[in-house]
Write a protein that holds these residues in place. Structure first.
Motif: not given
Ligand code: LLP
Length: 382
Positions: A28-47
Motif C-alpha cells: 500500500k505504501t509503495l502504491a501511494c509513493i508511486k501515485q503521489e510522486s508520479g503526479k510530478y514525474n519524480y524518481k524515487i530511489h529506495y535508501a
C-alpha cells in the motif's frame, strides 16, 4: 486502545525474537509513493540502508524504484536483488577504492560526491578503467532539520557534503578532471523529519544555488534531495503511512526546476518503517523496589534505536487484554541502555506473552548485531 492485527496463532511456533513484516502495508505504501510522486514525474530511489532484507528488496524492486547505496556491500545487494545498475546512486563520505571500482564497473547512474579529495580519487580510478564517472555534488545546504542530533546531516558542522563556500573551487576542479562528468546536485538534510518547513527551506536554498550556478554557465540534469521524510512512531495504528502527498507537493510548489531537469529522492524510513514489528516474548516479570520490569527476549542487539537515539517505539502486548499496568520494558543484554521503554503502560503482562515493538521496519533488522554472541533475528512475512 486499538491494537495492530497480528496472526498470533502463527507466531506460536516461531522462535522469538523475530521481525514480522506486513507486506500488505508495504505494498500500500509503495502504491501511494508511486501515485503521489508520479503526479510530478519524480524518481524515487529506495535508501537500502534502511532495510536490505531480500524479500523486502524483491517487493520494492517490483514497484520500479531505484536504489540509494552507501557501500560496496549495498551495491552488491541491490544488483543481486535485480535492481538495474542505471537506477543506482552511490553516496557516502568514505568510499573505499574497491567500492569506487565496483560502482564504475557496474556503470551505476551516479556517484554522490562529498569532497574534492574524493573527486580526485574517483577520477584516477575512472581513468585507469577507461570510464567516465557521472557525479552529483553533495552540497551541504546548512539547513536545520530540527531532528535528533545523530541523524541531522545538513549543517556546516556535519561531516557530510561540500560546504557552499567551497562549491566554486570544486566545480573548477571538475573542469580539470577528464574522467568526471558533473550531472547533478545532491542534498540530504537529515532523517525522521515530520515538519515540512525544513524541506521548504531546502527548496529555497536549492533555488538560490541553481540561480548562482546558472550565472557562471553551469547547469545539471538532475537534482537529488535525499530522504528524511518521517513517520508517526506514536500512533502506528491510526497513522500507518507517512504523508507522501504533502511531502511531494512541497517540492512541486517550492522548488524551481527547468523543464529538462529531473528530481530524485532517496527515501528509506518512510518506505519500510511502518510495515515492520519486532516480536518478542516476555521472559520474566521482575518486581523492583520502585519499578516493575518486563524482561523480554529481544535486546538492543535486535533493535538498537531506543538505546542509541533514545527513540520511541509504540509497544503492544498482543497476548493480553487485561487492564493496563506500568512497566519498564528491558532486554537481556548486559548494558543499562538495553531498555525499550520506561514507565510504559501495557495490558497486564505475564511470562510467555508476546509484545510487538512497532514501526521497526527501518533501521531495525539491518542494524542488528551479535553482541553477547546472540543470534541475528530472523524475519517472518505475511
Ligand atoms: N540519503 C542519505 C544521503 C542518507 O544519509 C539517508 C539516511 C537517506 C537518504 C535515507 O533517509 P530516510 O529517508 O530513511 O530518513 N539509523 C537512524 C537513521 C540514519 C539515517 C542515515 N541516513 C535511525 O534509526 O533513525
Amino acid at each position: 486502545m486499538i491494537k495492530g492485527s497480528f496472526p498470533i496463532q502463527k507466531f506460536e511456533n516461531i522462535q522469538t525474537p523475530f521481525y514480522f513484516y506486513d507486506t500488505e502495508l508495504l505494498n500500500k505504501t509503495l502504491a501511494c509513493i508511486k501515485q503521489e510522486s508520479g503526479k510530478y514525474n519524480y524518481k524515487i530511489h529506495y535508501a537500502i540502508k534502511a532495510n536490505a532484507n531480500e524479500t523486502i528488496l524483491d517487493i520494492i524492486k517490483q514497484e520500479g524504484l531505484g536504489v540509494d547505496c552507501v557501500s560496496g556491500g549495498e551495491i552488491k545487494a541491490a544488483l543481486k536483488a535485480g535492481f538495474h545498475s542505471n537506477d543506482i546512486v552511490f553516496a557516502g563520505v568514505g568510499k573505499a577504492d574497491w567500492e569506487i571500482e565496483l560502482a564504475l564497473n557496474a556503470d551505476i547512474f551516479c556517484f554522490n560526491v562529498e569532497s574534492t579529495a574524493e573527486l580526485e580519487i574517483i577520477d584516477q580510478i575512472a581513468k585507469r578503467l577507461n570510464k567516465t564517472a557521472k557525479v552529483a555534488l553533495r552540497i551541504n545546504p546548512n539547513v536545520d532539520a530540527h531532528t535528533h542530533s545523530y541523524i541531522t546531516t545538513g549543517l556546516n558542522e556535519n561531516k557530510f557534503g561540500i560546504n557552499l563556500e567551497q562549491l566554486q573551487e570544486t566545480i573548477q576542479l571538475i573542469n580539470r578532471l577528464d574522467n568526471i562528468s558533473l550531472i547533478g546536485l545532491h542534498f540530504h538534510i537529515g532523517s525522521q523529519i515530520t515538519d515540512m518547513s525544513p524541506f521548504q527551506d531546502l527548496c529555497i536554498k536549492i533555488n538560490d544555488i541553481q540561480a548562482d550556478l546558472k550565472k557562471t554557465g553551469i547547469t545539471v540534469s538532475h537534482i537529488n534531495v535525499g530522504g528524511g521524510l518521517g513517520i508517526n512512531y506514536q500512533h502506528p495504528n491510526h497513522i500507518p503511512m507517512a504523508d507522501f502527498e504533502t511531502y511531494f507537493k512541497v517540492f512541486h510548489e517550492y522548488l524551481h526546476l527547468e523543464s529538462w531537469q529531473t528530481l530524485h529522492f532517496e527515501l528509506g524510513r518512510s518506505v519500510v518503517a511502518p510495515c515492520g514489528s519486532l516480536i518478542t516474548k516476555v521472559l520474566y516479570i521482575k518486581e523492583g523496589t520502585t519499578k516493575r520490569f518486563a524482561i523480554v527476549d529481544a535486546g538492543m542487539t535486535d533493535l538498537i534505536r531506543p538505546a542509541l537515539y533514545g527513540a520511541y517505539h509504540h509497544i503492544e502486548n498482543i497476548s493480553s487484554d487485561k487492564d493496563f499496568e506500568k512497566y519498564d520494558i528491558v532486554g537481556p543484554i548486559c548494558e543499562s541502555s538495553d531498555t525499550f521503554a520506561k514507565d510504559y503502560f501495557l495490558n497486564e503482562t505475564h511470562r510467555g506473552d508476546l509484545l510487538a515493538i512497532r514501526s521497526a521496519g527501518a533501521y531495525g533488522e539491518i542494524m542488528a548485531s551479535k553482541y553477547n554472541l546472540r543470534e541475528l533475528p530472523k524475519s517472518f512475512f505475511l
